[in-house]
Design an enzyme around this catalytic site. Structure first.
Site, PDB file in Angstrom:
ATOM      1  N   LYS A 113      60.725  67.345 -18.747  1.00 41.62           N
ATOM      2  CA  LYS A 113      61.505  68.047 -17.717  1.00 41.62           C
ATOM      3  C   LYS A 113      60.856  69.375 -17.362  1.00 41.62           C
ATOM      4  O   LYS A 113      60.789  69.747 -16.193  1.00 41.62           O
ATOM      5  CB  LYS A 113      62.952  68.273 -18.186  1.00 41.62           C
ATOM      6  N   LYS A 197      62.250  53.411 -17.593  1.00 42.67           N
ATOM      7  CA  LYS A 197      63.688  53.216 -17.867  1.00 42.67           C
ATOM      8  C   LYS A 197      64.501  53.496 -16.599  1.00 42.67           C
ATOM      9  O   LYS A 197      64.098  54.324 -15.765  1.00 42.67           O
ATOM     10  CB  LYS A 197      64.140  54.106 -19.031  1.00 42.67           C
ATOM     11  N   LYS A 200      69.025  58.144 -13.590  1.00 40.74           N
ATOM     12  CA  LYS A 200      69.581  58.712 -12.361  1.00 40.74           C
ATOM     13  C   LYS A 200      68.545  59.570 -11.641  1.00 40.74           C
ATOM     14  O   LYS A 200      68.645  59.802 -10.449  1.00 40.74           O
ATOM     15  CB  LYS A 200      70.892  59.470 -12.615  1.00 40.74           C
TER      16      LYS A 200
HETATM   17  P1  TYM Z   1      72.719  60.927 -20.635  1.00 44.54           P
HETATM   18  O1  TYM Z   1      73.923  61.509 -19.979  1.00 44.54           O
HETATM   19  O2  TYM Z   1      71.408  61.073 -19.995  1.00 44.54           O
HETATM   20  O3  TYM Z   1      72.895  59.389 -20.872  1.00 44.54           O
HETATM   21  C1  TYM Z   1      74.063  58.859 -21.426  1.00 44.54           C
HETATM   22  C2  TYM Z   1      73.753  57.684 -22.343  1.00 44.54           C
HETATM   23  O4  TYM Z   1      73.148  56.606 -21.635  1.00 44.54           O
HETATM   24  C3  TYM Z   1      71.981  56.170 -22.329  1.00 44.54           C
HETATM   25  N1  TYM Z   1      71.002  55.666 -21.343  1.00 44.54           N
HETATM   26  C4  TYM Z   1      70.422  54.456 -21.387  1.00 44.54           C
HETATM   27  N2  TYM Z   1      70.518  53.446 -22.263  1.00 44.54           N
HETATM   28  C5  TYM Z   1      69.781  52.339 -22.015  1.00 44.54           C
HETATM   29  N3  TYM Z   1      68.958  52.200 -20.940  1.00 44.54           N
HETATM   30  C6  TYM Z   1      68.822  53.196 -20.049  1.00 44.54           C
HETATM   31  N4  TYM Z   1      68.031  53.055 -18.996  1.00 44.54           N
HETATM   32  C7  TYM Z   1      69.567  54.403 -20.252  1.00 44.54           C
HETATM   33  N5  TYM Z   1      69.674  55.558 -19.562  1.00 44.54           N
HETATM   34  C8  TYM Z   1      70.550  56.329 -20.238  1.00 44.54           C
HETATM   35  C9  TYM Z   1      71.488  57.419 -23.034  1.00 44.54           C
HETATM   36  O5  TYM Z   1      70.645  57.106 -24.110  1.00 44.54           O
HETATM   37  C10 TYM Z   1      72.796  58.034 -23.479  1.00 44.54           C
HETATM   38  O6  TYM Z   1      73.263  57.440 -24.670  1.00 44.54           O
HETATM   39  N6  TYM Z   1      71.665  64.163 -24.242  1.00 44.54           N
HETATM   40  C11 TYM Z   1      72.582  63.099 -23.879  1.00 44.54           C
HETATM   41  C12 TYM Z   1      74.022  63.532 -23.805  1.00 44.54           C
HETATM   42  C13 TYM Z   1      74.558  64.126 -25.055  1.00 44.54           C
HETATM   43  C14 TYM Z   1      74.866  63.433 -26.266  1.00 44.54           C
HETATM   44  C15 TYM Z   1      75.388  64.429 -27.139  1.00 44.54           C
HETATM   45  C16 TYM Z   1      74.735  62.113 -26.674  1.00 44.54           C
HETATM   46  C17 TYM Z   1      74.890  65.433 -25.239  1.00 44.54           C
HETATM   47  N7  TYM Z   1      75.407  65.610 -26.507  1.00 44.54           N
HETATM   48  C18 TYM Z   1      75.784  64.090 -28.425  1.00 44.54           C
HETATM   49  C19 TYM Z   1      75.143  61.785 -27.962  1.00 44.54           C
HETATM   50  C20 TYM Z   1      75.672  62.762 -28.835  1.00 44.54           C
HETATM   51  C21 TYM Z   1      72.165  62.608 -22.500  1.00 44.54           C
HETATM   52  O7  TYM Z   1      71.527  63.267 -21.749  1.00 44.54           O
HETATM   53  O8  TYM Z   1      72.658  61.440 -22.150  1.00 44.54           O
END
Ligand code: TYM
Length: 336
Positions: A113, A197, A200
């Site tokens: 990023k 992957k 968004k």
């Molecule tokens: P975020 O908001 O980007 O994504 C949410 C969840 O979706 C999963 N994910 C995917 N899984 C499979 N294939 C894909 N293409 C794909 N794209 C997204 C992500 O792995 C995630 O589980 N940092 C985290 C948010 C967060 C969090 C936490 C998660 C903040 N605090 C504590 C767990 C525990 C994030 O950006 O997810």
């Protein structure tokens, strides 16, 4: 002891995409069974990308609505907005004093990023993003964290920090969390570029399926998914990433093993697979979309669920924070 599950998503879009849904949200719903689950919309994390304030507010509700619509049950689980529980920001400060600069700088998501926007466009929040994430997890004495593959490294940092706190401050300071990453759906790929992957922030919207999208758009995107040079339908991640991704999605929605699906389509064309898959996905997402719309149209009811969730979450978070404050030696305020 009942296992504690914690996970979260950022409110950074008007709809979750299929990777969020299959890789994470469906696991959250399944893990509610027999466990104590805590799920959050992490709006503080979303601030690292400087969202428009009104858009952030709207997306926070829309994201929570989708959790509920997909089956997160507020009677059984705790659902809240991160900024409603100030202990997340407070613990982040403590944890930041336990995190090495090098350690934080090695996070690949930070490197990706920050390299996109350059040093002048990179804020400090983005650098300590994984520390806030560790605070989210450690506040709830979490045993299990259901996430997709892209969060594995962040989870490793949370585990390292947990071990470090227990070593320096005494065993039992925090619980060491385990990732729960379901191999088959841990990485759903972009429909236009099946080696990347689904995300968004993907370059082409045609590669993404938004779960709240119009059925016609979903169908069109599946039908125009990039497939592979030959015409055989088989699972081969290396050589046939496009078809393999479609088979993975098919299997995840129907619960049927990939081999059975491959056998059904023997001798058929990619077009058949895509048409059937579009029906499967549209059919499965229709009730989710309807339920999400109902929640979005009742913001009062939604806000009440979130307020109850924050009240429940705060009790757990405060107990952990007090334990850590005490162990690091912060003078407790005299009670009057
Ligand atoms: P975020 O908001 O980007 O994504 C949410 C969840 O979706 C999963 N994910 C995917 N899984 C499979 N294939 C894909 N293409 C794909 N794209 C997204 C992500 O792995 C995630 O589980 N940092 C985290 C948010 C967060 C969090 C936490 C998660 C903040 N605090 C504590 C767990 C525990 C994030 O950006 O997810």
């Amino acid at each position: 002891m009942t296992q504690r599950v914690f996970s979260a998503m950022q409110p950074t879009s008007d709809s979750l995409q299929l990777g969020n849904y299959l890789g994470a949200l469906l696991q959250w719903v399944a893990l509610q069974e027999g466990r104590d689950a805590v799920y959050s919309v992490v709006d503080l994390h979303a601030l690292t990308v400087a969202p428009d304030p009104a858009v952030l507010t709207r997306r926070t509700r829309v994201t929570a609505a989708q959790f509920l619509a997909a089956g997160v049950d507020p009677e059984r689980s705790t659902l809240f907005v991160q900024s409603h529980v100030p202990q997340h920001a407070e613990l982040t400060w403590i944890l930041s004093t336990f995190t090495g600069m090098g350690e934080a700088g090695r996070m690949t998501q930070f490197k990706d990023k920050s390299s996109k926007v350059g040093e002048s466009g990179t804020n400090v929040g983005l650098f300590i993003y994984p520390v806030l994430m560790a605070a989210d997890i450690l506040l709830y004495d979490t045993n299990v964290v259901p996430v997709g593959e892209d969060q594995r490294q962040h989870l490793e940092l949370s585990r390292d920090l947990a071990h470090r706190l227990n070593t320096r401050l005494g065993e039992g300071t925090v619980t060491v969390p385990e990732p729960h990453i379901v191999k088959e759906v841990a990485k759903i790929y972009d429909l236009q570029d099946p080696t990347a992957k689904m995300s968004k922030s993907s370059s082409s919207p045609n590669g993404i399926i938004d779960i709240l999208d119009d059925p016609k758009v979903i169908t069109k995107r599946i039908k125009s998914a990039v497939t592979d040079a030959d015409t055989v339908i088989r699972f081969d991640r290396e050589n046939k990433p496009g078809v393999s991704n479609l088979l993975t999605i098919y299997s995840a929605f129907t619960g049927r093993p990939v081999d059975h699906i491959v056998a059904d389509f023997e001798g058929k064309m990619y077009g058949h697979l895509k048409a059937d898959l579009a029906d499967v996905v549209v059919g499965a997402l229709a009730p989710v979309r309807d339920a999400a719309m109902e929640w979005i149209e009742s913001p009062d009811r939604l806000d009440s669920v979130l307020a109850d969730g924050a009240a429940k979450a705060s009790v757990i978070a405060q107990a952990t924070l007090e334990r850590i404050y005490d162990r690091v030696g912060l003078l407790p305020p005299k009670r009057r």
